[in-house]
Design an enzyme around this catalytic site. Structure first.
Site, PDB file in Angstrom:
ATOM      1  N   SER A 113       0.820  -1.195   0.000  1.00  0.00           N
ATOM      2  CA  SER A 113       0.000   0.000   0.000  1.00  0.00           C
ATOM      3  C   SER A 113       0.858   1.250   0.000  1.00  0.00           C
ATOM      4  O   SER A 113       2.049   1.215   0.338  1.00  0.00           O
ATOM      5  CB  SER A 113      -0.920   0.007   1.230  1.00  0.00           C
ATOM      6  OG  SER A 113      -1.656  -1.193   1.304  1.00  0.00           O
ATOM      7  N   HIS A 118       0.798  15.616  -3.632  1.00  0.00           N
ATOM      8  CA  HIS A 118       1.554  16.579  -4.424  1.00  0.00           C
ATOM      9  C   HIS A 118       0.799  17.905  -4.381  1.00  0.00           C
ATOM     10  O   HIS A 118      -0.429  17.934  -4.471  1.00  0.00           O
ATOM     11  CB  HIS A 118       1.697  16.120  -5.882  1.00  0.00           C
ATOM     12  CG  HIS A 118       2.248  14.740  -6.035  1.00  0.00           C
ATOM     13  ND1 HIS A 118       3.586  14.438  -5.869  1.00  0.00           N
ATOM     14  CD2 HIS A 118       1.632  13.568  -6.318  1.00  0.00           C
ATOM     15  CE1 HIS A 118       3.773  13.143  -6.055  1.00  0.00           C
ATOM     16  NE2 HIS A 118       2.598  12.592  -6.326  1.00  0.00           N
ATOM     17  N   CYS A 141      -4.262  -2.424  -0.004  1.00  0.00           N
ATOM     18  CA  CYS A 141      -4.539  -3.776  -0.463  1.00  0.00           C
ATOM     19  C   CYS A 141      -4.774  -4.613   0.786  1.00  0.00           C
ATOM     20  O   CYS A 141      -3.835  -4.957   1.495  1.00  0.00           O
ATOM     21  CB  CYS A 141      -3.374  -4.313  -1.291  1.00  0.00           C
ATOM     22  SG  CYS A 141      -3.712  -5.888  -2.097  1.00  0.00           S
TER      23      CYS A 141
END
Length: 265
Positions: A113, A118, A141
């Protein structure tokens, strides 16, 4: 809810992606420069790392690696690789369609994971409009959904506009070999938000249930011009200036919300 008995590890990939936008009017070139500097300081790589660390705590992840960078002239990025920790309770793991904590300790079962952010501060060269955009991805996951961190992230940035996507990919098998393409109930991303958030924002859903793909757009209901001025106040503006600035800001917000250029407002 009956526990799903799986054959091996739950390898469904659940990804929460969203863009947040903050808009303001900075009258002079100096004010626009100061706004960018303010945003760059308020959301530098160190602060973003703190926010993502809290997200990791909320979903009970173990941080394996952190990469962070402040950019010249502006902007920052942070990427975290995370993995599972021991599970404490089934209640914590239940992907019930309800808001997550703000924040609260939740231990989850995760593997393969990551969390990324950003930032993009920028200014309009002529119109006096400045914007701050942050792109955030939380991908897990395992058994828990990253929607558990949604409330915390929304409140960490307190933005004017948000576009949110949630997608469950792949499949996992139960002990009888049957494929499961999603392992929790979801009708809308909105159901994972706190009441105060739902009351503050106007929202639109575009959901494709058969693809396990969910999309929500949000824009603040109330518009107080004083909250959108940087370096000046409403009392310093003439009636004509106030009207023009309000029009520019609302046009900018509508264009971002609807994803298209608008010739007339």
């Amino acid at each position: 809810m009956r526990k799903l008995r799986l054959h091996g590890f739950n390898n469904l990939t659940k990804t929460l992606s969203f863009n947040i936008y903050d808009i303001c009017y900075a009258k002079t070139a100096r004010h626009r420069k100061e706004y960018i500097e303010y945003i760059d300081e308020a959301y530098n790589a160190e602060r973003l790392t703190q926010i993502l660390t809290e997200v990791s705590n909320i979903i009970g992840a173990n941080i394996l690696n952190i990469a962070h960078q402040d950019y010249d002239p502006q902007g920052a990025s942070v990427t975290m690789l995370i993995s599972e920790e021991p599970v404490l309770s089934e209640e914590d793991l239940a992907n019930v369609e309800r808001p997550g904590p703000l924040p609260d300790a939740v231990v989850a079962h995760l593997d393969k994971s990551h969390i990324t952010v950003h930032t993009y501060p920028e200014s309009h060269p002529d119109g006096g409009i400045s914007t701050f955009r942050a792109d955030i991805d939380v991908s897990t996951c395992g058994r828990i959904s990253p929607l558990r961190a949604l409330n915390f992230l929304i409140h960490s940035f307190e933005s004017d506009i948000l576009t949110i996507d949630y997608r469950v990919r792949g499949f996992t098998r139960d002990v009888k070999g049957k494929k499961h393409f999603i392992d929790h109930k979801i009708n809308s991303i909105q159901n994972f938000m706190s009441r105060d958030t739902r009351n503050r924002y106007q929202m639109i859903d575009v959901n494709v249930y058969q693809e396990h793909s969910f999309h929500t757009k949000m824009i603040l209901k109330e518009f107080d011009l004083d909250n959108y001025l940087f370096g000046t106040g409403v009392e310093e503006l003439s009636g004509k200036e106030e009207k023009e600035i309000r029009k520019r800001l609302q046009k900018e917000m509508m264009e971002i919300f609807y994803g298209r250029n608008i010739t007339k407002l």
